[in-house]
Design a protein around this motif. Structure first.
Motif, short mmCIF file in Angstrom:
data_model
loop_
_atom_site.label_atom_id
_atom_site.label_comp_id
_atom_site.label_asym_id
_atom_site.label_seq_id
_atom_site.Cartn_x
_atom_site.Cartn_y
_atom_site.Cartn_z
N ASP A 1 -5.02 41.88 -8.61
CA ASP A 1 -6.29 42.57 -8.78
C ASP A 1 -7.25 41.83 -9.70
N MET A 2 -6.87 40.63 -10.19
CA MET A 2 -7.81 39.82 -10.95
C MET A 2 -9.07 39.61 -10.12
N GLN A 3 -10.24 39.69 -10.76
CA GLN A 3 -11.50 39.53 -10.06
C GLN A 3 -12.00 38.10 -10.21
N VAL A 4 -12.11 37.39 -9.09
CA VAL A 4 -12.42 35.96 -9.13
C VAL A 4 -13.78 35.62 -8.52
N GLY A 5 -14.49 36.60 -8.00
CA GLY A 5 -15.81 36.34 -7.42
C GLY A 5 -16.62 37.61 -7.33
N CYS A 6 -17.95 37.47 -7.30
CA CYS A 6 -18.81 38.66 -7.12
C CYS A 6 -20.15 38.24 -6.54
N LEU A 7 -20.85 39.23 -6.00
CA LEU A 7 -22.12 39.02 -5.32
C LEU A 7 -22.92 40.32 -5.41
N TRP A 8 -24.25 40.20 -5.55
CA TRP A 8 -25.10 41.39 -5.65
C TRP A 8 -26.37 41.11 -4.87
N THR A 9 -26.55 41.83 -3.77
CA THR A 9 -27.74 41.66 -2.94
C THR A 9 -28.46 43.00 -2.80
N ALA A 10 -29.59 42.96 -2.11
CA ALA A 10 -30.36 44.19 -1.89
C ALA A 10 -29.60 45.18 -1.03
N ARG A 11 -28.65 44.70 -0.23
CA ARG A 11 -27.91 45.57 0.68
C ARG A 11 -26.54 46.00 0.14
N GLY B 1 -28.94 40.02 2.78
CA GLY B 1 -27.83 40.60 2.03
C GLY B 1 -26.87 41.41 2.87
N ASP B 2 -27.05 41.44 4.19
CA ASP B 2 -26.18 42.26 5.02
C ASP B 2 -24.95 41.50 5.50
N ARG B 3 -24.90 40.18 5.28
CA ARG B 3 -23.76 39.37 5.69
C ARG B 3 -23.34 38.46 4.54
N ILE B 4 -22.03 38.33 4.36
CA ILE B 4 -21.52 37.47 3.31
C ILE B 4 -20.82 36.27 3.92
N ALA B 5 -20.79 35.18 3.18
CA ALA B 5 -20.15 33.94 3.63
C ALA B 5 -19.10 33.54 2.61
N ILE C 1 -18.54 34.08 8.20
CA ILE C 1 -19.74 34.86 7.89
C ILE C 1 -19.57 36.21 8.57
N ARG C 2 -19.56 37.27 7.77
CA ARG C 2 -19.28 38.59 8.35
C ARG C 2 -20.17 39.67 7.74
N SER C 3 -20.34 40.72 8.50
CA SER C 3 -21.14 41.87 8.06
C SER C 3 -20.37 42.67 7.02
N VAL C 4 -21.08 43.17 6.02
CA VAL C 4 -20.43 43.99 5.01
C VAL C 4 -20.30 45.44 5.46
N THR C 5 -21.07 45.82 6.47
CA THR C 5 -21.02 47.20 6.95
C THR C 5 -20.25 47.35 8.25
N ASN C 6 -20.11 46.26 9.00
CA ASN C 6 -19.39 46.29 10.27
C ASN C 6 -18.40 45.12 10.28
N PRO C 7 -17.20 45.31 9.73
CA PRO C 7 -16.27 44.19 9.51
C PRO C 7 -15.92 43.39 10.76
N ILE C 8 -15.98 44.02 11.92
CA ILE C 8 -15.59 43.32 13.15
C ILE C 8 -16.69 42.35 13.60
N ASP C 9 -17.88 42.47 13.01
CA ASP C 9 -18.99 41.57 13.31
C ASP C 9 -18.87 40.34 12.41
N ALA C 10 -18.19 39.32 12.91
CA ALA C 10 -17.92 38.12 12.11
C ALA C 10 -17.97 36.88 12.99
N THR C 11 -18.31 35.76 12.38
CA THR C 11 -18.32 34.48 13.08
C THR C 11 -17.54 33.46 12.26
N LEU C 12 -17.00 32.45 12.96
CA LEU C 12 -16.23 31.39 12.33
C LEU C 12 -16.93 30.06 12.53
N TYR C 13 -16.78 29.18 11.53
CA TYR C 13 -17.17 27.79 11.68
C TYR C 13 -15.94 26.95 11.34
#
Length: 611
Positions: free
Chosen positions: A291-301, A36-40, A49-61
């Motif tokens: 500001d319309m909300q079009v997606g959401c996610l809920w993880t342990a982190r 739950g520490d990274r979102i895709a 795919i990037r970290s939710v706590t450290n935005p600069i930690d990201a990878t591209l495919y």
């Protein structure tokens, strides 16, 4: 001799990732790693795919040949499945090498959602097609495992029960939620409780329940094994429920609560047992369409949501508020300007402007009314002010303390802004046929260029203006008090449209680039060319910038390349290919050795230049 044999390189240093691509009226589903520490998510042809706590930690495919439309991380976190607008699903390793495991054409049209089985051995992909709207297959060989039939229109969403016995649920434009048992998977039942599109279906983490949400604002719970309707949460909530379409839903890690995202610009936390709305999270005090909300996610982190603007909102669910936001661009980055080694600003063609912390990778968005059309240039001014030039001829000024544009200070020039450059408190702005000097938010002096202008640069002393033209001439204007005096002899070396100009920090040199792939450096004040030309790009050059020490020039082009040229040793240069998908559209320098680039992939990247 030794210098000529040196290998000059450009090394990736940081990624300031694009934000998710969104479409009004449709959901944009997020995925996460098991921890739950990274979102895709997807953005154009990219999976990010990037970290939710450290935005600069990201990878591209970036291996898809068309726009990526769905992504899902496997239960183990080791593999990622992504689908695109051509119906292709690729399964690849979630590691640096991004090894491809499977590529298969799952559908005849756009893939809209993907789900993994709990054991990570099976995949379900749904979306648009001609003969079928869904497919179940093995993750490594692509062998079909039954059929997803029973729908008469495209399938919007799917979910795989994480525990045995396996079940698949789907939601379709035909307003039905269908149920499949297997493997091999076969149609078992159909539910038509939704009166408008069922936008999202998701199983709870323990597989005991399924939830579906739709454009009719309904929230339905089903038995996780049998697929029968167990509760109508929207009915229990009454007026506390959503007033608009619900695009996405996520279960809490303990499977007791639900998070929903809606077009009414709010998120709601539901008690899955009673159907009671526990909290409503408002995105803004005065919410707008974006500001319309079009997606959401809920993880342990973390819990997060996605706004139509592409902003990722990190939520404090217990407090019922937005804790912070991940901002950026999801359209082409067309302007970049650095303000020392730790801060820079970027703008995209949709008019969004971000000011970045270069070290942390966080960004703040500039709010307020600005001109229409794309932003052509940015400039930092004294007093913590950012100037913006719009294609429609407006020049705006943003106060970077409150991050808002001052509407009273906005200027309207006599044509479309083609470029802007700054020196101290002065701005030089060129429209199609006029160049102007702006000081203190007011036009001090203007002059006709006498030719179709394309770009502009102001020397560091604020005394000389260079204007590029469609013909390839570079016009020079002396700033003399309240007058702009055009020099009689333009600089002539280019044979194609000038696409960029930049003065060296010392003012001793001017660099120029054109649509015919050529770069020239000129010695000032005389205007003597330093060399015949630098040619390394394979297509049109779009942008140019000097390093802070005045020793190197960086250029970017539609060939996706960045070139770095040396004034001291013109025979030594860097040519780095495939820097941005579809092309490099903006360039700047953070410090003497760090190049910043913006591209049509909506990303900003930092590169270390090594000579």
């Amino acid at each position: 001799a030794l210098r000529s044999k040196m290998v000059a390189t450009l090394v990736p240093r940081a990624l300031y990732a694009a934000t998710p691509a969104t479409t009004r009226g449709e959901g944009s589903q997020l995925s996460s790693t098991p921890s739950g520490d990274r979102i895709a998510y997807v953005s154009g042809k990219l999976v990010i795919i990037r970290s939710v706590t450290n935005p600069i930690d990201a990878t591209l495919y970036n291996e898809h040949s068309s726009a990526v439309t769905a992504v899902r991380v496997s239960p183990s976190g080791q593999w990622v499945a992504s689908g695109d607008s051509h119906g292709t699903v690729r399964v690849w390793a979630n590691q640096a090498e991004q090894t491809l495991k499977l590529e298969t054409v799952a559908l005849g049209g756009k893939v809209l959602d993907i789900a993994w089985s709990g054991d990570g051995q099976r995949l379900c992909a749904v979306g648009e097609g001609r003969e079928a709207f869904g497919k179940v297959f093995t993750w490594d060989s692509g062998n079909t495992l039954g059929g997803i039939d029973g729908h008469s229109k495209r399938i919007i969403t799917c979910a795989f029960r994480p525990e045995r016995p396996f079940r698949i649920a789907t939601g379709s434009d035909d307003l039905s939620v269908n149920w499949y048992e297997g493997p091999p998977f076969k149609f078992k039942a159909s539910n038509r409780e939704h009166t408008r599109y069922p936008n999202c279906v998701r199983f709870s983490g323990n597989g005991a329940q399924l939830v579906s949400v739709g454009s009719d604002s309904k929230v339905l719970l089903y038995d996780g094994k049998e697929g029968t309707v167990a509760a109508e949460l929207h009915a229990a909530a009454g007026k506390d429920g959503h007033s608009g379409a619900i695009f996405s839903v996520a279960w809490s890690p303990d499977n007791k609560q639900l998070l929903t995202a809606s077009a009414d610009k709010t998120l709601k936390v539901w008690d899955a047992g009673s159907g009671r709305v526990l909290r409503t999270i408002s995105i803004a005090d005065k919410p707008e369409v974006s500001d319309m909300q079009v997606g959401c996610l809920w993880t342990a982190r973390a819990a997060c949501s996605l706004s139509l603007s592409g902003r990722i909102n990190l939520l404090d669910v217990d407090a019922g508020r937005v804790q912070s936001s991940l901002m950026g661009h999801n359209k082409t980055v067309g302007a970049l300007v650095a303000d020392g080694p730790s801060r820079f600003a970027s703008a995209s063609f949709d008019g969004s402007v971000c000011v970045w912390d270069a070290v942390r990778g966080t960004a703040r968005s500039v709010e307020g009314k600005r001109g229409e059309g794309g932003i052509t240039a940015l400039a930092f001014l004294p007093g913590d002010v950012l100037a913006l030039s719009n294609l429609d001829g407006h020049v705006s000024f943003a106060d970077l303390k409150p991050m808002t544009i001052n509407p009273a200070a906005t200027l309207k020039l006599d044509g479309n802004c083609k470029g802007m450059s700054s020196a101290g408190d002065k701005l030089a702005v060129t429209t199609d046929k006029t160049v102007s000097i702006i000081v203190g938010g007011a036009v001090r002096v203007s002059a006709a260029t006498g030719a179709a202008a394309t770009s502009v640069a102001l020397d560091p002393a604020g005394a000389l203006v260079a204007v590029g033209t469609e013909s390839g001439d570079i016009l020079l204007f002396d700033v003399a008090g309240s007058a702009l005096k055009k020099r009689s002899d333009p600089l002539k070396k280019h044979t194609a449209e000038i696409t960029g100009l930049a003065f060296a920090p010392s003012g001793a040199h001017l660099a120029s680039c054109d649509a015919a792939r050529k770069v020239h450096a000129w010695e000032l004040p005389g205007g003597r060319p330093l060399s015949t030309s630098w040619v390394s790009h394979r297509a049109r050059i779009t942008c140019i910038a000097w390093s802070p020490n005045g020793e190197h020039v960086a250029t970017g082009g539609v060939d996706c390349s960045i070139c770095v040229w040396s004034i001291r040793t013109p025979d030594v240069n860097i040519n780095h290919r495939l820097c941005h998908d579809l092309g490099v559209s903006a360039i700047s320098w953070l410090d003497e050795s760090t190049v910043l680039s913006g591209g049509q992939d909506a990303c900003v990247k930092a590169w270390m230049a090594r000579f």
